[in-house]
Structures are given as structure tokens and as C-alpha cells.
Design a protein around this motif. Structure first.
Motif, PDB file in Angstrom:
ATOM      1  N   TYR A   1      -7.784   2.651  -8.254  1.00 36.08           N
ATOM      2  CA  TYR A   1      -7.233   2.667  -6.904  1.00 36.08           C
ATOM      3  C   TYR A   1      -7.528   4.008  -6.289  1.00 36.08           C
ATOM      4  O   TYR A   1      -7.315   5.029  -6.943  1.00 36.08           O
ATOM      5  N   PRO A   2      -7.946   4.140  -5.092  1.00 36.21           N
ATOM      6  CA  PRO A   2      -8.206   3.185  -4.028  1.00 36.21           C
ATOM      7  C   PRO A   2      -9.529   2.555  -4.153  1.00 36.21           C
ATOM      8  O   PRO A   2     -10.565   2.818  -4.128  1.00 36.21           O
TER       9      PRO A   2
ATOM     10  N   ARG B   1       0.777   4.257  -2.934  1.00 34.63           N
ATOM     11  CA  ARG B   1       0.403   5.639  -2.631  1.00 34.63           C
ATOM     12  C   ARG B   1       1.502   6.646  -2.951  1.00 34.63           C
ATOM     13  O   ARG B   1       1.220   7.807  -3.202  1.00 34.63           O
TER      14      ARG B   1
ATOM     15  N   ASP C   1       0.824  -1.194   0.000  1.00 35.82           N
ATOM     16  CA  ASP C   1       0.000   0.000   0.000  1.00 35.82           C
ATOM     17  C   ASP C   1       0.867   1.257   0.000  1.00 35.82           C
ATOM     18  O   ASP C   1       0.558   2.235  -0.683  1.00 35.82           O
TER      19      ASP C   1
END
Length: 57
Positions: A56-57, A9, A5
């Protein structure tokens, strides 16, 4: 190696499309504007195909 993750990001838009590869054909596509899509690349009948899975997310 699987993407975490934190690794997903972190990337920022660079003005052109680029990809962060995961495993076995999965990758995260980062657009020039910052949008992120999960995609899957595979072969069917000798031709390369690409499937969009989700944003995404």
C-alpha cells in the motif's frame, strides 16, 4: 467492516508488527518501520496459508 482510505493512512509504526483486519481474510499488515502490505489469509487442505497481494499505496 471494510477499511477506508482514511483508516489505512492513519496508523503509524509502533515498533512492532500489527494487523488491521478487513473482511473475509483480507488484512493490512503494518510493519515496525511503517511499511504496509495487503495480505490474504485462507485455508487449503486443512492448513492455514497466507498470500501477499501488494504494497500500500
Amino acid at each position: 467492516m471494510a477499511l477506508t482510505d482514511v483508516a489505512i493512512r492513519a496508523p503509524k509504526p509502533t515498533g512492532k508488527l500489527y494487523r488491521l483486519f478487513d473482511e473475509r481474510g483480507m488484512y493490512l499488515e503494518v510493519s515496525a518501520t511503517g511499511g504496509k502490505w495487503w495480505r490474504f489469509k485462507y485455508r487449503f487442505a486443512g492448513k492455514e496459508k497466507r498470500l501477499s497481494l501488494r504494497v500500500y499505496p
